[in-house]
Design a protein around this motif. Structure first.
Motif, mmCIF file in Angstrom:
data_model
loop_
_atom_site.group_PDB
_atom_site.id
_atom_site.type_symbol
_atom_site.label_atom_id
_atom_site.label_comp_id
_atom_site.label_asym_id
_atom_site.label_seq_id
_atom_site.Cartn_x
_atom_site.Cartn_y
_atom_site.Cartn_z
ATOM 1 N N PHE A 46 -9.445 -11.016 -4.987
ATOM 2 C CA PHE A 46 -10.178 -10.377 -6.078
ATOM 3 C C PHE A 46 -11.486 -9.736 -5.614
ATOM 4 O O PHE A 46 -12.120 -9.025 -6.384
ATOM 5 C CB PHE A 46 -10.433 -11.399 -7.187
ATOM 6 C CG PHE A 46 -9.175 -11.954 -7.783
ATOM 7 C CD1 PHE A 46 -8.379 -11.175 -8.617
ATOM 8 C CD2 PHE A 46 -8.754 -13.247 -7.495
ATOM 9 C CE1 PHE A 46 -7.200 -11.666 -9.146
ATOM 10 C CE2 PHE A 46 -7.578 -13.749 -8.024
ATOM 11 C CZ PHE A 46 -6.800 -12.956 -8.855
ATOM 12 N N LEU A 47 -11.870 -9.981 -4.358
ATOM 13 C CA LEU A 47 -13.047 -9.300 -3.815
ATOM 14 C C LEU A 47 -12.805 -7.801 -3.672
ATOM 15 O O LEU A 47 -13.749 -7.022 -3.522
ATOM 16 C CB LEU A 47 -13.422 -9.899 -2.449
ATOM 17 C CG LEU A 47 -13.866 -11.374 -2.459
ATOM 18 C CD1 LEU A 47 -14.116 -11.855 -1.036
ATOM 19 C CD2 LEU A 47 -15.123 -11.546 -3.314
ATOM 20 N N LEU A 48 -11.532 -7.401 -3.706
ATOM 21 C CA LEU A 48 -11.201 -5.972 -3.613
ATOM 22 C C LEU A 48 -11.514 -5.218 -4.904
ATOM 23 O O LEU A 48 -11.615 -3.990 -4.889
ATOM 24 C CB LEU A 48 -9.716 -5.794 -3.290
ATOM 25 C CG LEU A 48 -9.250 -6.165 -1.884
ATOM 26 C CD1 LEU A 48 -7.735 -6.071 -1.797
ATOM 27 C CD2 LEU A 48 -9.899 -5.248 -0.860
ATOM 28 N N ILE A 106 -5.830 -7.531 -14.181
ATOM 29 C CA ILE A 106 -5.029 -8.204 -15.213
ATOM 30 C C ILE A 106 -4.549 -9.573 -14.732
ATOM 31 O O ILE A 106 -4.430 -10.512 -15.539
ATOM 32 C CB ILE A 106 -3.837 -7.309 -15.643
ATOM 33 C CG1 ILE A 106 -3.318 -7.756 -17.015
ATOM 34 C CG2 ILE A 106 -2.716 -7.332 -14.617
ATOM 35 C CD1 ILE A 106 -2.326 -6.788 -17.625
ATOM 36 N N SER A 107 -4.308 -9.731 -13.426
ATOM 37 C CA SER A 107 -3.887 -11.045 -12.933
ATOM 38 C C SER A 107 -5.036 -12.042 -13.013
ATOM 39 O O SER A 107 -4.832 -13.206 -13.407
ATOM 40 C CB SER A 107 -3.363 -10.949 -11.500
ATOM 41 O OG SER A 107 -4.387 -10.514 -10.618
ATOM 42 N N GLY A 108 -6.245 -11.615 -12.664
ATOM 43 C CA GLY A 108 -7.386 -12.512 -12.750
ATOM 44 C C GLY A 108 -7.645 -12.974 -14.172
ATOM 45 O O GLY A 108 -7.871 -14.163 -14.428
ATOM 46 N N VAL A 109 -7.585 -12.041 -15.119
ATOM 47 C CA VAL A 109 -7.856 -12.366 -16.520
ATOM 48 C C VAL A 109 -6.778 -13.269 -17.099
ATOM 49 O O VAL A 109 -7.064 -14.289 -17.741
ATOM 50 C CB VAL A 109 -7.982 -11.072 -17.357
ATOM 51 C CG1 VAL A 109 -8.069 -11.404 -18.840
ATOM 52 C CG2 VAL A 109 -9.209 -10.279 -16.924
ATOM 53 N N THR A 128 -1.653 6.644 -6.981
ATOM 54 C CA THR A 128 -0.977 5.663 -7.824
ATOM 55 C C THR A 128 -1.130 4.254 -7.259
ATOM 56 O O THR A 128 -1.280 3.281 -8.018
ATOM 57 C CB THR A 128 0.514 6.013 -7.955
ATOM 58 O OG1 THR A 128 0.648 7.313 -8.549
ATOM 59 C CG2 THR A 128 1.243 5.006 -8.850
ATOM 60 N N LEU A 129 -1.107 4.119 -5.943
ATOM 61 C CA LEU A 129 -1.193 2.800 -5.320
ATOM 62 C C LEU A 129 -2.502 2.078 -5.630
ATOM 63 O O LEU A 129 -2.480 0.936 -6.086
ATOM 64 C CB LEU A 129 -0.975 2.920 -3.810
ATOM 65 C CG LEU A 129 0.436 3.325 -3.366
ATOM 66 C CD1 LEU A 129 0.504 3.428 -1.852
ATOM 67 C CD2 LEU A 129 1.462 2.321 -3.868
ATOM 68 N N PRO A 130 -3.684 2.705 -5.397
ATOM 69 C CA PRO A 130 -4.927 1.982 -5.745
ATOM 70 C C PRO A 130 -5.074 1.738 -7.237
ATOM 71 O O PRO A 130 -5.654 0.725 -7.641
ATOM 72 C CB PRO A 130 -6.036 2.903 -5.214
ATOM 73 C CG PRO A 130 -5.414 4.223 -5.029
ATOM 74 C CD PRO A 130 -3.981 3.968 -4.704
ATOM 75 N N VAL A 131 -4.556 2.648 -8.076
ATOM 76 C CA VAL A 131 -4.614 2.419 -9.522
ATOM 77 C C VAL A 131 -3.811 1.175 -9.890
ATOM 78 O O VAL A 131 -4.272 0.312 -10.649
ATOM 79 C CB VAL A 131 -4.094 3.653 -10.290
ATOM 80 C CG1 VAL A 131 -3.870 3.314 -11.758
ATOM 81 C CG2 VAL A 131 -5.079 4.807 -10.165
ATOM 82 N N GLN A 132 -2.608 1.056 -9.347
ATOM 83 C CA GLN A 132 -1.780 -0.108 -9.643
ATOM 84 C C GLN A 132 -2.356 -1.369 -9.015
ATOM 85 O O GLN A 132 -2.323 -2.446 -9.625
ATOM 86 C CB GLN A 132 -0.350 0.137 -9.156
ATOM 87 C CG GLN A 132 0.396 1.188 -9.960
ATOM 88 C CD GLN A 132 1.826 1.369 -9.514
ATOM 89 O OE1 GLN A 132 2.125 1.272 -8.321
ATOM 90 N NE2 GLN A 132 2.720 1.634 -10.439
ATOM 91 N N LEU A 133 -2.893 -1.255 -7.815
ATOM 92 C CA LEU A 133 -3.477 -2.413 -7.150
ATOM 93 C C LEU A 133 -4.706 -2.917 -7.907
ATOM 94 O O LEU A 133 -4.839 -4.117 -8.181
ATOM 95 C CB LEU A 133 -3.849 -2.058 -5.710
ATOM 96 C CG LEU A 133 -4.444 -3.186 -4.858
ATOM 97 C CD1 LEU A 133 -3.464 -4.342 -4.746
ATOM 98 C CD2 LEU A 133 -4.813 -2.659 -3.467
ATOM 99 N N GLY A 134 -5.609 -1.994 -8.262
ATOM 100 C CA GLY A 134 -6.815 -2.394 -8.973
ATOM 101 C C GLY A 134 -6.522 -2.971 -10.344
ATOM 102 O O GLY A 134 -7.044 -4.030 -10.719
ATOM 103 N N SER A 135 -5.674 -2.290 -11.108
ATOM 104 C CA SER A 135 -5.332 -2.792 -12.442
ATOM 105 C C SER A 135 -4.564 -4.104 -12.344
ATOM 106 O O SER A 135 -4.724 -4.996 -13.176
ATOM 107 C CB SER A 135 -4.513 -1.743 -13.207
ATOM 108 O OG SER A 135 -3.310 -1.425 -12.509
ATOM 109 N N GLY A 136 -3.727 -4.244 -11.305
ATOM 110 C CA GLY A 136 -2.982 -5.488 -11.118
ATOM 111 C C GLY A 136 -3.889 -6.665 -10.823
ATOM 112 O O GLY A 136 -3.683 -7.770 -11.345
ATOM 113 N N LEU A 137 -4.898 -6.444 -9.991
ATOM 114 C CA LEU A 137 -5.830 -7.529 -9.679
ATOM 115 C C LEU A 137 -6.648 -7.916 -10.908
ATOM 116 O O LEU A 137 -6.893 -9.107 -11.154
ATOM 117 C CB LEU A 137 -6.758 -7.097 -8.538
ATOM 118 C CG LEU A 137 -6.117 -6.979 -7.154
ATOM 119 C CD1 LEU A 137 -7.116 -6.446 -6.139
ATOM 120 C CD2 LEU A 137 -5.568 -8.333 -6.691
#
Length: 308
Positions: free
Chosen positions: A149-151, A129-132, A118-127
């Motif tokens: 965002f390099l992650l 959606i925040s960038g966009v 759950t953590l990487p899913v939330q981290l990846g989706s969070g990065l």
């Protein structure tokens, strides 16, 4: 003994949650004085929706790994377990979820896998959606955090089920545990990511309900708030030792809100957001716990909630 441990866990978690509020009470009261009750109510409703999105993300991963749970038992395991994030240390939530999940027939290794996925899913989706959203609402506001965002490419690789299954298999072998009976699928991962995006949207609306009382101009408040909250959360979650990212998320949020609010306003918004989220955690945990009480009724099945 199990009941005693569970009660002690709840008491400690609630104690730390209350301590976070009490130690900043003067600033919290000053911030809340600037907000209308309508804004606070809307903010709390949005937080509850966002927390449910997080629960559904975890539930989708758990189901894809082979342990589908009905909504009510899943909510109890997730929300009550999540209170452990207020206790110093990073393993309390997963330990609580493993123990409560085991009572519903979920193997501990599967509960742990769903939690850590759950953590990487939330981290990846969070990065993402925040960038966009930050780019759309206020171009340039995300520039100071470009390194974060390099992650995204790294996490995009992790989202591939074959990679995840290989990592999980390796970890379980090292721990001398049985391998997962059912590998993660692409459909399950996409479902979890979809719920995560909905959760971020709700979190953004929660922040927008607070920010709007401070009257920022020249920016789409709702769109900007989605990106601001998601980015500050992602920065906070990288500090695993701090309970629930306490302090780090607020500092990051103040920095991200700088283009649209003064420092004093940003601090008030960050503190109010933190308190509303704590209240939301308590509301969700209490509601889920009460709703799941009928599961222990001998006339009902403990996993479906239906009459025996």
């Amino acid at each position: 003994m199990r009941r005693f441990v569970r009660i002690a866990f709840l008491v400690v978690a609630l104690g730390f949650g209350g301590w976070f509020v009490a130690r900043q009470w003067d600033d919290v009261r000053a911030g809340f004085a600037l907000l209308s009750w309508q804004s606070l109510a809307l903010s709390l409703v949005a937080v509850v929706a966002a927390l449910c999105g997080g629960m559904m993300t975890w539930r989708a991963l758990l189901a894809d790994l082979g342990s589908p749970l009905p909504f009510r038992p899943a909510a109890k395991v997730f929300f009550v377990g999540q209170l452990g994030k207020y206790i110093p240390g990073s393993l309390w939530p997963v330990l609580a979820q493993m123990e409560m999940g085991r009572e519903l027939g979920v193997p501990r290794s599967r509960s742990a896998a769903a939690f850590f996925l759950t953590l990487p899913v939330q981290l990846g989706s969070g990065l993402v959606i925040s960038g966009v959203t930050l780019l759309a609402a206020l171009p340039g506001s995300a520039a100071p955090y470009a390194w974060v965002f390099l992650l995204i490419p790294v996490l995009a690789v992790v989202f591939e089920p074959r990679v995840i299954n290989a990592i999980l298999g390796f970890g379980l072998r090292k721990l001398k545990r049985e391998p997962l009976e059912r590998p993660l699928t692409r459909k399950g991962m996409l479902t979890a990511i979809g719920w995560a995006f909905l959760g971020w949207t709700a979190y953004g609306l929660h922040l927008a309900a607070i920010i709007r009382d401070f009257g920022p101009s020249g920016v789409s408040v709702a769109v900007f708030s989605i990106g601001a909250f998601a980015l500050s959360w992602c920065l906070g979650i990288m500090t695993f030792v701090v309970p629930a990212g306490a302090g780090v998320r607020e500092v990051a949020m103040v920095a991200v809100l700088a283009p649209v609010l003064s420092q004093g306003q940003a601090i008030a918004v960050a503190l109010c957001s933190r308190i509303v989220i704590i209240v939301g955690d308590l509301v969700c945990a209490g509601t889920a716990g009460l709703a799941a009480r009928r599961d222990v009724d001998p006339t009902h099945d403990q996993t479906t909630g239906k009459p025996v």
